[in-house]
Design a protein around this motif. Structure first.
Motif, short mmCIF file in Angstrom:
data_model
loop_
_atom_site.label_atom_id
_atom_site.label_comp_id
_atom_site.label_asym_id
_atom_site.label_seq_id
_atom_site.Cartn_x
_atom_site.Cartn_y
_atom_site.Cartn_z
N ALA A 191 0.83 -1.21 0.00
CA ALA A 191 0.00 0.00 0.00
C ALA A 191 0.87 1.26 0.00
N ILE A 192 1.91 1.26 0.81
CA ILE A 192 2.81 2.41 0.88
C ILE A 192 3.50 2.63 -0.46
N ALA A 193 3.93 1.57 -1.11
CA ALA A 193 4.59 1.70 -2.41
C ALA A 193 3.64 2.30 -3.45
N GLY A 194 2.39 1.87 -3.45
CA GLY A 194 1.41 2.44 -4.38
C GLY A 194 1.17 3.91 -4.13
N GLU A 195 1.06 4.27 -2.87
CA GLU A 195 0.85 5.67 -2.50
C GLU A 195 2.08 6.52 -2.86
N ALA A 196 3.26 5.99 -2.61
CA ALA A 196 4.50 6.71 -2.92
C ALA A 196 4.61 6.95 -4.42
N HIS A 197 4.23 5.95 -5.23
CA HIS A 197 4.29 6.11 -6.68
C HIS A 197 3.34 7.21 -7.14
N ALA A 198 2.13 7.23 -6.61
CA ALA A 198 1.15 8.27 -6.98
C ALA A 198 1.68 9.66 -6.60
N ASP A 199 2.25 9.79 -5.41
CA ASP A 199 2.83 11.06 -4.98
C ASP A 199 4.00 11.47 -5.86
N TRP A 200 4.83 10.51 -6.20
CA TRP A 200 6.01 10.73 -7.05
C TRP A 200 5.60 11.30 -8.40
N LEU A 201 4.53 10.74 -8.98
CA LEU A 201 4.05 11.24 -10.27
C LEU A 201 3.58 12.69 -10.17
N LYS A 202 3.00 13.06 -9.03
CA LYS A 202 2.46 14.42 -8.86
C LYS A 202 3.53 15.45 -8.56
N THR A 203 4.62 15.05 -7.92
CA THR A 203 5.56 16.04 -7.39
C THR A 203 6.88 16.15 -8.15
N HIS A 204 7.10 15.31 -9.16
CA HIS A 204 8.37 15.35 -9.89
C HIS A 204 8.12 15.49 -11.39
N SER A 205 9.02 16.17 -12.05
CA SER A 205 8.94 16.29 -13.51
C SER A 205 9.31 14.95 -14.14
N PRO A 206 8.95 14.72 -15.40
CA PRO A 206 9.33 13.47 -16.06
C PRO A 206 10.84 13.21 -16.03
#
Length: 192
Positions: A135-150
């Motif tokens: 669950a934490i990994a899924g949440e971290a990935h979603a946050d990562w997509l929102k907060t970092h440029s490609p």
């Protein structure tokens, strides 16, 4: 395929803090499956009934969006894989789980795990910890997509998850990063 001690010695089960009795219970309850590259272990629309452990190989989670696959997670050796929402709520999965390489997977049916949880509080704690990590990994990935440029995402993978760069196709990697394959190719040319 027969489960061997060689396989078990490198397994996350062996390296866990579980006591020996709990390790043996969990190991003996596992079903082992040889899975070809590209085979689905769970299709969107099916209700998830299992938790898998990638003993050898790799899996991915993805869904179809306008006739395009969107990859949301990759799982390599010693990773547990499941659709928690489908498994827990007994509802159809919104996404697929499939192998990206020829794989050896250990599998437990949810009823088997429930029985093991009744027998061993240590297995219950181990299972809970592993599901929380998913669950934490899924949440971290979603946050990562929102907060970092490609480009920052790609740089992060180069530094912290080179296995993804080495073992995942460009098409799958680009959708995981949240960009087109062409954009990923441009980023790779700039970075390398």
């Amino acid at each position: 395929m027969k489960k061997t001690i060689v396989c078990f010695d490198s397994s996350v089960l062996h390296k866990s803090r579980l006591d020996n009795v709990s390790k043996e219970l969990l190991w003996n309850a596992a079903q082992i499956h040889m899975v070809k590259q590209g085979d689905h272990v769970l299709q969107a629309g099916q209700t998830c009934q299992h938790i898998w452990l990638v003993e050898k190989g790799a899996c991915r989670a993805f869904y179809d969006h306008h006739h395009r696959e969107v990859n949301t997670a990759f799982f390599f050796e010693n990773s547990f894989v499941t659709n928690m929402k489908s498994l827990r709520n007994n509802e159809p999965s919104a996404y697929h789980l499939a192998t990206t390489e020829r794989s050896v997977l250990l599998r437990w049916h949810k009823d088997t795990l429930a029985a093991l949880y009744e027998q061993s509080p240590a297995i219950t704690a181990f299972g809970r910890e592993r599901l929380e990590l998913l669950a934490i990994a899924g949440e971290a990935h979603a946050d990562w997509l929102k907060t970092h440029s490609p480009e920052e995402r790609y740089q992060y993978l180069l530094t912290h998850q080179p296995e993804l760069i080495q073992r995942v196709s460009l098409t799958q990697l680009s959708s995981y990063i949240g960009i087109s394959r062409e954009t990923l190719s441009r980023i790779r040319r700039r970075v390398l």
